[in-house]
Design a protein around this motif. Structure first.
Motif, PDB file in Angstrom:
ATOM      1  N   ASN A 146     -29.768  88.736  52.194  1.00  9.65           N
ATOM      2  CA  ASN A 146     -28.153  88.204  52.068  1.00  9.65           C
ATOM      3  C   ASN A 146     -27.555  87.019  52.735  1.00  9.65           C
ATOM      4  O   ASN A 146     -26.259  86.992  52.502  1.00  9.65           O
ATOM      5  CB  ASN A 146     -27.458  89.736  52.427  1.00  9.65           C
ATOM      6  CG  ASN A 146     -25.853  89.801  51.908  1.00  9.65           C
ATOM      7  OD1 ASN A 146     -25.600  89.458  50.978  1.00  9.65           O
ATOM      8  ND2 ASN A 146     -24.880  89.775  52.898  1.00  9.65           N
ATOM      9  N   ASN A 228     -20.873  88.583  50.561  1.00  7.97           N
ATOM     10  CA  ASN A 228     -19.843  89.714  50.537  1.00  7.97           C
ATOM     11  C   ASN A 228     -19.189  89.595  51.896  1.00  7.97           C
ATOM     12  O   ASN A 228     -18.777  90.745  52.144  1.00  7.97           O
ATOM     13  CB  ASN A 228     -20.236  90.928  49.933  1.00  7.97           C
ATOM     14  CG  ASN A 228     -20.730  90.956  48.273  1.00  7.97           C
ATOM     15  OD1 ASN A 228     -20.118  90.040  47.886  1.00  7.97           O
ATOM     16  ND2 ASN A 228     -21.141  92.013  48.048  1.00  7.97           N
ATOM     17  N   ARG A 230     -20.131  90.306  54.809  1.00  4.56           N
ATOM     18  CA  ARG A 230     -20.939  91.084  55.676  1.00  4.56           C
ATOM     19  C   ARG A 230     -21.050  90.359  57.098  1.00  4.56           C
ATOM     20  O   ARG A 230     -21.418  89.144  57.244  1.00  4.56           O
ATOM     21  CB  ARG A 230     -22.472  91.440  55.121  1.00  4.56           C
ATOM     22  CG  ARG A 230     -22.308  92.164  53.849  1.00  4.56           C
ATOM     23  CD  ARG A 230     -21.675  93.524  53.967  1.00  4.56           C
ATOM     24  NE  ARG A 230     -21.723  94.444  52.813  1.00  4.56           N
ATOM     25  CZ  ARG A 230     -22.533  94.961  52.220  1.00  4.56           C
ATOM     26  NH1 ARG A 230     -23.908  94.971  52.546  1.00  4.56           N
ATOM     27  NH2 ARG A 230     -22.534  95.429  51.075  1.00  4.56           N
ATOM     28  N   GLU A 380     -14.077  96.462  51.620  1.00  5.49           N
ATOM     29  CA  GLU A 380     -15.170  96.665  50.379  1.00  5.49           C
ATOM     30  C   GLU A 380     -14.669  97.985  49.754  1.00  5.49           C
ATOM     31  O   GLU A 380     -14.669  99.266  50.252  1.00  5.49           O
ATOM     32  CB  GLU A 380     -16.405  97.020  51.280  1.00  5.49           C
ATOM     33  CG  GLU A 380     -17.578  97.356  50.156  1.00  5.49           C
ATOM     34  CD  GLU A 380     -18.885  96.412  50.524  1.00  5.49           C
ATOM     35  OE1 GLU A 380     -18.865  95.519  51.637  1.00  5.49           O
ATOM     36  OE2 GLU A 380     -19.821  96.444  49.857  1.00  5.49           O
ATOM     37  N   TRP A 393     -21.297  97.046  39.052  1.00  2.53           N
ATOM     38  CA  TRP A 393     -20.737  95.547  38.962  1.00  2.53           C
ATOM     39  C   TRP A 393     -20.110  95.033  37.852  1.00  2.53           C
ATOM     40  O   TRP A 393     -19.328  94.379  37.600  1.00  2.53           O
ATOM     41  CB  TRP A 393     -21.959  94.532  39.426  1.00  2.53           C
ATOM     42  CG  TRP A 393     -23.042  94.293  38.559  1.00  2.53           C
ATOM     43  CD1 TRP A 393     -24.173  95.406  38.690  1.00  2.53           C
ATOM     44  CD2 TRP A 393     -23.322  93.709  37.462  1.00  2.53           C
ATOM     45  NE1 TRP A 393     -24.943  94.865  37.535  1.00  2.53           N
ATOM     46  CE2 TRP A 393     -24.578  93.811  36.887  1.00  2.53           C
ATOM     47  CE3 TRP A 393     -22.510  92.687  36.935  1.00  2.53           C
ATOM     48  CZ2 TRP A 393     -25.026  93.189  35.674  1.00  2.53           C
ATOM     49  CZ3 TRP A 393     -22.888  91.698  35.801  1.00  2.53           C
ATOM     50  CH2 TRP A 393     -24.367  92.339  35.098  1.00  2.53           C
ATOM     51  N   LEU A 415     -15.179  88.785  46.165  1.00  2.00           N
ATOM     52  CA  LEU A 415     -16.412  88.570  46.042  1.00  2.00           C
ATOM     53  C   LEU A 415     -17.056  89.912  45.669  1.00  2.00           C
ATOM     54  O   LEU A 415     -17.038  90.719  46.466  1.00  2.00           O
ATOM     55  CB  LEU A 415     -17.235  88.212  47.333  1.00  2.00           C
ATOM     56  CG  LEU A 415     -16.827  86.886  47.997  1.00  2.00           C
ATOM     57  CD1 LEU A 415     -16.713  86.846  49.489  1.00  2.00           C
ATOM     58  CD2 LEU A 415     -17.792  85.780  47.424  1.00  2.00           C
ATOM     59  N   GLY A 416     -17.302  89.912  44.279  1.00  2.00           N
ATOM     60  CA  GLY A 416     -17.792  91.294  43.621  1.00  2.00           C
ATOM     61  C   GLY A 416     -16.538  92.479  43.902  1.00  2.00           C
ATOM     62  O   GLY A 416     -15.394  92.132  43.443  1.00  2.00           O
ATOM     63  N   VAL A 418     -15.485  93.164  46.947  1.00  2.00           N
ATOM     64  CA  VAL A 418     -14.931  93.025  48.107  1.00  2.00           C
ATOM     65  C   VAL A 418     -13.659  92.124  48.102  1.00  2.00           C
ATOM     66  O   VAL A 418     -13.793  90.958  47.532  1.00  2.00           O
ATOM     67  CB  VAL A 418     -16.030  92.267  49.228  1.00  2.00           C
ATOM     68  CG1 VAL A 418     -15.514  91.748  50.395  1.00  2.00           C
ATOM     69  CG2 VAL A 418     -17.115  93.186  49.240  1.00  2.00           C
TER      70      VAL A 418
END
Ligand code: PMP
Length: 449
Positions: A146, A228, A230, A380, A393, A415-416, A418
């Motif tokens: 990631n 994302n 994380r 998220e 997605w 981000l996607g 998130v």
């Protein structure tokens, strides 16, 4: 100037970054007329809070009077000069200050002009150091799952975000991707610290088995931003520093996104009390004004390249705009604001406000986590909260939040799935409150059916 006319002209000649251009058939592209503080203003007079600091670069607002003045003054003195064989005062001052504020031992500054280039420099320098030191077999790079370090071929090779990497895989050098410490993967009763310690076993194993062929491990300290947002516990960095020393492997800290106060401390590495062998900086370095990046490293690394020319050990890497004086003057003004306004300390209130104003989202049926490290807060969205099952997605729910936010005067590019806040440090508590309510409404809309 009319906004519609600008959009049409734009779409005739431009190809925008990180964009499926066909999206612009339905999604608006927004020409911006001016910026001031946290605000971006379009040609129709609509204003948007720049909640993501224009891709994480802006620290003290758009058109900041102090940075503006510094760049204007420099413009009348020297706009640019090559950095090979020549130097200039802003870059000498900036280097002295970076040596003073980065972790101990980072005494040398090598410049480039964007984040990816800085990572390329660090990778090349690490390999070249081992070569110059008689260990040419140390040529592998290790990165975390990631991870993201840029989008040139070399940096994609040490990244692990499939969206950017997969297409180009056949072109890339092979690197070793180790399962990372991302705390989102914790078991119910586990702390982030426990996850980091558990996951470190993978790294330990690789370093023990292949350390003699590994040049460096590269990480984004504490937050994998493009992955994302994380986050992970600082103990991972402590363990990694110790293991890199044990197995004679370099540690590259890519603080391009997290440096300059983003994680609550000036540099994320401070939270683990470590000093990497190479530290890459860019983005906030110039307060978000001009492209500039730097790799900070140690004297013994520098010394391994220092020899008679005929021995061909020099680091012959360059970019035309390396160390641009205008960019350096923006960087110096930025660092001055940090000192004069005690920014790291005063951000503490904003950090608390970001937490307080979003806490209620933890209970939302489609929010699996609200996580925060300093001035970075991420929410998220998931299909199933109990199992953390992601939304498909293709549903592009993050984009729905983005559109809602634009209609309400905020730039919250996701981000996607998130949604995150990474605002300029001049944001007010009231503006954070506004962002939180816009995000809450947006998430409500985006997660309905
Ligand atoms: N490393 C990290 C951690 C980043 O977040 C980024 C940019 N998002 C880069 C490298 C690449 O920087 P640039 O976009 O300036 O090439």
């Amino acid at each position: 100037m009319n906004s519609d006319e600008l959009k049409q002209r734009d779409l005739k000649v431009l190809w925008h970054p990180c964009t499926q251009m066909k999206d612009h058939e339905t999604l608006p592209m927004i020409p911006i007329r001016r910026g001031e503080g946290v605000w971006l203003e379009d040609f129709e007079g609509n204003r948007y809070i720049d909640a993501i600091s224009s891709w994480w670069v802006n620290l003290f607002g758009h058109a900041n009077p102090k940075i503006n003045a510094a760049v204007k003054a420099q413009l009348d003195e020297l706009e640019h000069v090559l950095l090979a064989g020549f130097s200039h005062e802003p870059i000498i001052q900036l280097s002295e200050q970076l040596v003073a504020i980065t972790p101990p031992g980072l005494t040398r500054a090598f410049y480039a002009d964007n984040g990816s280039s800085a990572v390329e420099v660090a990778l090349k320098m690490s390999y070249h150091y081992w070569l110059n030191s008689g260990q040419p077999e140390k040529k592998q790079f290790v990165c975390l799952s990631n991870s993201y370090h840029g989008e040139t071929l070399g940096t994609l090779a040490v990244g692990d975000v499939a969206l950017y990497k997969e297409t180009y895989e056949p072109l890339l050098m092979k690197s070793i991707v180790v399962p990372g410490p991302d705390c989102y993967q914790r078991e119910d009763d586990e702390t982030c610290r426990e996850v980091a310690i558990r996951q470190f076993e993978h790294m330990e194993k690789i370093l023990a088995e292949q350390g003699d062929q590994i040049a460096a491990v590269i990480v984004e300290p504490l937050v994998q931003c493009a992955g994302n947002m994380r986050m992970y516990d600082p103990v991972y960095l402590e363990l990694l520093r110790a293991a890199c020393d044990r197995y004679n492997v370099h540690l590259i800290a890519d603080e391009i996104a997290v440096g300059f106060g983003r994680t609550g401390t000036m540099f994320a590495c401070e939270q683990a009390d470590i000093s990497p062998d190479f530290m890459c900086l860019s983005k906030g370095l110039t307060g978000g004004y001009l492209p500039l990046s730097v790799v900070m490293t140690h004297e013994h690394i520098y010394d391994a390249f220092y020899d008679d020319y005929e021995n061909l050990t020099a680091f012959l890497h360059s970019h035309s705009y390396t160390g641009n004086p205008l960019a350096c003057s923006a960087a110096l003004a930025t660092l001055q604001i940090f000192t004069n306004e005690n920014v790291i300390k005063s951000n503490q209130k904003l950090i608390e406000k970001m937490a307080d104003s979003t806490r209620h989202l933890e209970a939302h049926p489609h929010v699996s986590e609200v996580r925060q490290t300093g001035m970075i807060l991420a929410i998220e969205m998931v299909k199933d909260k109990a199992t953390k099952t992601a939304f498909d997605w293709r549903e592009r729910r993050g984009i729905r939040v983005y559109q809602h936010a634009l209609s309400q005067g905020a730039l919250l590019r996701p981000l996607g799935n998130v949604i995150y806040f990474m605002p300029p440090y001049i944001i007010t508590e009231a503006q954070i409150e506004t962002l939180a309510s816009i995000a809450t409404e947006g998430i409500e809309i985006a997660t309905k059916t």
